[in-house]
Design an enzyme around this catalytic site. Structure first.
Site, PDB file in Angstrom:
ATOM      1  N   ARG A  22      43.145  30.674  35.292  1.00 23.94           N
ATOM      2  CA  ARG A  22      43.093  30.295  33.771  1.00 23.94           C
ATOM      3  C   ARG A  22      44.069  31.289  33.220  1.00 23.94           C
ATOM      4  O   ARG A  22      44.480  31.115  31.998  1.00 23.94           O
ATOM      5  CB  ARG A  22      41.655  30.477  33.374  1.00 23.94           C
ATOM      6  CG  ARG A  22      40.618  29.415  33.701  1.00 23.94           C
ATOM      7  CD  ARG A  22      39.361  29.723  33.497  1.00 23.94           C
ATOM      8  NE  ARG A  22      38.646  30.414  34.410  1.00 23.94           N
ATOM      9  CZ  ARG A  22      37.511  31.000  34.318  1.00 23.94           C
ATOM     10  NH1 ARG A  22      36.780  30.830  33.458  1.00 23.94           N
ATOM     11  NH2 ARG A  22      36.810  31.704  35.461  1.00 23.94           N
ATOM     12  N   GLY A  86      34.262  32.724  47.210  1.00 19.35           N
ATOM     13  CA  GLY A  86      33.247  32.787  45.979  1.00 19.35           C
ATOM     14  C   GLY A  86      32.873  34.424  46.037  1.00 19.35           C
ATOM     15  O   GLY A  86      33.263  35.206  46.937  1.00 19.35           O
ATOM     16  N   GLY A 146      27.074  32.790  33.959  1.00 17.91           N
ATOM     17  CA  GLY A 146      25.858  32.590  34.578  1.00 17.91           C
ATOM     18  C   GLY A 146      24.739  32.919  33.325  1.00 17.91           C
ATOM     19  O   GLY A 146      24.799  33.921  32.739  1.00 17.91           O
ATOM     20  N   GLU A 160      24.611  29.568  37.465  1.00 13.85           N
ATOM     21  CA  GLU A 160      25.915  29.348  36.888  1.00 13.85           C
ATOM     22  C   GLU A 160      26.114  28.096  36.100  1.00 13.85           C
ATOM     23  O   GLU A 160      25.411  27.091  36.258  1.00 13.85           O
ATOM     24  CB  GLU A 160      26.997  29.126  38.110  1.00 13.85           C
ATOM     25  CG  GLU A 160      27.250  30.316  38.912  1.00 13.85           C
ATOM     26  CD  GLU A 160      27.779  31.319  38.197  1.00 13.85           C
ATOM     27  OE1 GLU A 160      28.803  31.177  37.630  1.00 13.85           O
ATOM     28  OE2 GLU A 160      26.955  32.500  38.043  1.00 13.85           O
ATOM     29  N   LYS A 355      72.272  58.977  25.361  1.00 14.54           N
ATOM     30  CA  LYS A 355      72.167  58.665  26.847  1.00 14.54           C
ATOM     31  C   LYS A 355      72.553  59.815  27.622  1.00 14.54           C
ATOM     32  O   LYS A 355      73.714  60.055  27.766  1.00 14.54           O
ATOM     33  CB  LYS A 355      72.869  57.390  27.065  1.00 14.54           C
ATOM     34  CG  LYS A 355      72.490  56.891  28.785  1.00 14.54           C
ATOM     35  CD  LYS A 355      73.433  56.013  29.409  1.00 14.54           C
ATOM     36  CE  LYS A 355      74.449  57.002  29.956  1.00 14.54           C
ATOM     37  NZ  LYS A 355      75.382  56.647  30.847  1.00 14.54           N
TER      38      LYS A 355
HETATM   39  C1  UD1 Z   1      31.097  35.315  37.440  1.00 14.86           C
HETATM   40  C2  UD1 Z   1      29.704  35.202  37.667  1.00 14.86           C
HETATM   41  C3  UD1 Z   1      28.957  34.698  36.355  1.00 14.86           C
HETATM   42  C4  UD1 Z   1      29.040  35.625  35.406  1.00 14.86           C
HETATM   43  C5  UD1 Z   1      30.665  35.807  35.183  1.00 14.86           C
HETATM   44  C6  UD1 Z   1      31.121  37.052  34.372  1.00 14.86           C
HETATM   45  C7  UD1 Z   1      29.589  34.440  39.983  1.00 14.86           C
HETATM   46  C8  UD1 Z   1      28.901  33.181  40.899  1.00 14.86           C
HETATM   47  N1  UD1 Z   1      29.581  34.026  38.827  1.00 14.86           N
HETATM   48  O1  UD1 Z   1      31.691  34.100  37.146  1.00 14.86           O
HETATM   49  O2  UD1 Z   1      27.525  34.639  36.836  1.00 14.86           O
HETATM   50  O3  UD1 Z   1      28.462  35.226  33.952  1.00 14.86           O
HETATM   51  O4  UD1 Z   1      31.348  36.181  36.503  1.00 14.86           O
HETATM   52  O5  UD1 Z   1      32.341  37.292  33.808  1.00 14.86           O
HETATM   53  O6  UD1 Z   1      29.413  35.544  40.465  1.00 14.86           O
HETATM   54  N2  UD1 Z   1      36.426  36.975  42.991  1.00 14.86           N
HETATM   55  C9  UD1 Z   1      36.745  37.265  44.380  1.00 14.86           C
HETATM   56  N3  UD1 Z   1      36.940  36.473  45.091  1.00 14.86           N
HETATM   57  C10 UD1 Z   1      36.257  35.270  45.026  1.00 14.86           C
HETATM   58  C11 UD1 Z   1      35.852  34.997  43.891  1.00 14.86           C
HETATM   59  C12 UD1 Z   1      35.961  35.732  42.680  1.00 14.86           C
HETATM   60  O7  UD1 Z   1      37.152  38.722  44.604  1.00 14.86           O
HETATM   61  O8  UD1 Z   1      36.007  34.516  46.166  1.00 14.86           O
HETATM   62  C13 UD1 Z   1      36.680  38.085  42.014  1.00 14.86           C
HETATM   63  C14 UD1 Z   1      37.557  37.624  41.021  1.00 14.86           C
HETATM   64  O9  UD1 Z   1      38.871  38.243  41.224  1.00 14.86           O
HETATM   65  C15 UD1 Z   1      36.812  38.345  39.495  1.00 14.86           C
HETATM   66  C16 UD1 Z   1      35.454  38.442  39.743  1.00 14.86           C
HETATM   67  O10 UD1 Z   1      35.537  38.138  41.226  1.00 14.86           O
HETATM   68  O11 UD1 Z   1      37.423  39.667  39.394  1.00 14.86           O
HETATM   69  C17 UD1 Z   1      34.664  36.986  39.086  1.00 14.86           C
HETATM   70  O12 UD1 Z   1      35.336  35.877  39.342  1.00 14.86           O
HETATM   71  P1  UD1 Z   1      35.455  34.919  38.579  1.00 14.86           P
HETATM   72  O13 UD1 Z   1      35.937  33.595  39.159  1.00 14.86           O
HETATM   73  O14 UD1 Z   1      36.040  35.023  37.280  1.00 14.86           O
HETATM   74  O15 UD1 Z   1      33.880  34.427  38.143  1.00 14.86           O
HETATM   75  P2  UD1 Z   1      33.359  33.653  36.821  1.00 14.86           P
HETATM   76  O16 UD1 Z   1      33.598  32.152  37.035  1.00 14.86           O
HETATM   77  O17 UD1 Z   1      33.792  34.252  35.697  1.00 14.86           O
HETATM   78 CA    CA Z   2      35.383  35.988  35.195  1.00  9.75          CA
END
Ligand code: UD1
Ligand code: CA
Length: 471
Positions: A22, A86, A146, A160, A355
């Site tokens: 995003r 995830g 979530g 979620e 400079k």
């Molecule tokens: C996540 C939470 C959600 C919460 C929100 C808060 C989960 C399933 N959901 O959703 O409940 O309300 O954050 O901001 O946890 N990341 C990884 N590896 C992955 C996926 C993500 O390292 O495979 C890291 C991303 O880089 C990021 C963080 O985890 O820093 C959160 O991931 P993001 O995809 O932003 O989660 P949200 O959809 O915001």
């Molecule tokens: Ca996030």
């Protein structure tokens, strides 16, 4: 920022493997800067400040760049999540780094830059002997987060946004994404995760339901402001604005006069001494240090600059990788490029560019000049319009002005060149040869005055114009 007790031993896992779709950026999300620091550096710093014994950062997208942006500390290490399946999978990838660790594992997301150490401390304290604790927030607009599911007072799970029923979407208690888990429980719970959800991912949030059936998940409510996630660049700008005010307020409380807390932009690592004055629209970037009693006036932009005590930067001066000496004066509208060093009580005035040049004690270039690749001694006066002609199209050459030299206005110094101690360069001279100590250099065409010629000249020019108009 307040520091928290370091008595409670815990490890932290910070998730930073996602691309951040995003953000619509070629750069990984967690490298976008807030107050001059990559976003991921903020939760890492908060975890260290809260007393984490070890911090494991989970990398994936742009792993080399993200790793390079992390603070060098023997408490910080990395783990790799090669494929992003995830948040639950990401924590699984950190487990080998925590092998043998017993105690509390705090899990944070790398896209939560405003998080403060206090929140981590409260989370760790709240766990007690339960398998898990988590922070929760009330959100005016819970979209995307979530939702916290409760039965009576007890937290029983997180759903979620994409998996919520209509009724569940109305829940305004959300998951900001901070957990503290007992290590053994965490290993078991991660082992049991399934990807039977809307995104086909292993959700970390499913460990909350597991904790509820294994002894309870304790929720601590916290203000959303400091826990907001950054998912797009509008949220990035909002988080940066909160951070800007926080940093300005910290300096103000420490004895710096910040004229307007909302109109200064000060990077995280900048230091400012007491009784310094920072006027509106000043930008202090990178490794900049402003000493006690210095005054940085409206609109100045300093990047990696050291400003000594009592120096005064008048409005709209721009400097980078430079040093400004004690009681020196700069501007308005001066430009110090990298390698500029101003001695004590030296002056650089309007429209002067400098400079890789050193200006000695009390020396002055007050108007319209270019000082490049020079060494200027003490007590030197450089007149308006002086140019150090340092570049021949192939190489840069040095200009040396010894102590007490006087350079008249509109002089060109063709480098390499040396003007000796106390020497005097007459106005309008093009200096092509070294000037010995105490010598006078004059190099200009002799003037002749023709009496009565001005009106005759005008008459002749007017006649020529009239003749042309008649055709
Ligand atoms: C996540 C939470 C959600 C919460 C929100 C808060 C989960 C399933 N959901 O959703 O409940 O309300 O954050 O901001 O946890 N990341 C990884 N590896 C992955 C996926 C993500 O390292 O495979 C890291 C991303 O880089 C990021 C963080 O985890 O820093 C959160 O991931 P993001 O995809 O932003 O989660 P949200 O959809 O915001
Ligand atoms: Ca996030």
């Amino acid at each position: 920022m307040t520091s928290t007790s370091t008595s409670r031993g815990f490890a932290a896992v910070i998730l930073a493997a996602g691309q951040g779709t995003r953000m619509k950026s070629a750069q990984p999300k967690v490298l976008h800067a807030i107050a001059g620091r990559p976003m991921v550096a903020w939760p890492v710093a908060a975890a260290l400040e809260a007393g984490a014994e070890r911090v494991v950062v989970v990398l994936g997208h742009g792993k080399e760049q993200v790793e390079a942006a992390l603070v060098a500390s023997d408490r910080v290490e990395t783990a790799l999540q090669a494929e992003q399946r995830g948040t639950g999978h990401a924590v699984q990838c950190a487990l080998p780094a925590l092998e043998g660790f017993e105690g509390t594992v705090v899990i944070l997301y790398g896209d939560v830059p405003l998080l403060e150490a206090e929140a981590i401390g409260a989370l760790v304290d709240a766990r007690g002997d339960q398998p898990l604790s988590l922070l929760t927030c009330r959100a005016a607009d819970p979209t995307g987060y979530g939702r916290i599911l409760r039965e009576g007072d007890a937290v029983v799970g997180i759903r979620e946004h994409k998996d919520c029923s209509e009724a569940e979407r109305a829940i305004d208690e959300i998951n900001p994404g901070l957990y503290a888990a007992e290590a053994g429980f965490l290993r078991d719970a991660l082992g049991g995760l399934k990807d039977d959800n809307a995104q086909g991912e292993l959700y970390l949030t499913d460990i909350v339901a597991a904790a509820a059936s294994a002894g309870g998940a304790r929720a601590v409510s916290w203000a959303l402001e400091s826990l907001q996630g950054v998912n797009d660049r509008a949220q990035l700008a909002e988080a940066a604005a909160v951070m800007r005010r926080r940093i300005a307020t910290r300096h103000a409380r420490a004895g710096v006069t910040i004229r307007d807390l909302d109109r200064v932009d000060i990077d995280a690592e900048v230091t400012i001494g007491v009784d310094a004055v920072i006027e509106p629209n000043v930008v202090l970037r990178g490794d900049t240090h402003v000493a006690a009693g210095a005054h940085v006036d409206v609109g100045c932009v300093l990047t990696d600059v050291t400003v000594a005590e009592g120096a005064y930067l008048k409005p709209y001066s721009v400097a980078s990788e430079s040093q400004i000496g004690p009681d020196a004066q700069v501007g308005p509208f001066s430009h110090l490029r990298p390698g500029s060093v101003m001695g004590p009580r030296s002056h650089l005035g309007n429209f002067v560019e400098m400079k890789k040049t050193t200006l000695g004690e009390g020396s002055k270039a007050n108007h319209l000049a270019y000082l490049g690749d020079g060494t200027v001694g003490a007590g030197v006066n450089i007149g308006a319009g002086t140019i150090f002609c340092n570049y021949d199209g192939f190489q840069k050459h040095q200009t040396v002005l010894e102590d007490g030299a006087f350079i008249g206005s509109d002089s060109q110094l063709i480098a390499p060149i040396r003007v000796g101690v106390g020497a005097y360069v007459a106005t309008g001279t093009t200096v092509t040869r070294d000037v010995p100590d105490d010598a006078l250099a004059v190099g200009r065409v002799k003037q002749s005055n023709k009496e009565g010629y001005a009106s005759r000249l005008r008459a002749r020019l007017k006649a020529a114009k009239d003749a042309k108009a008649k055709g």
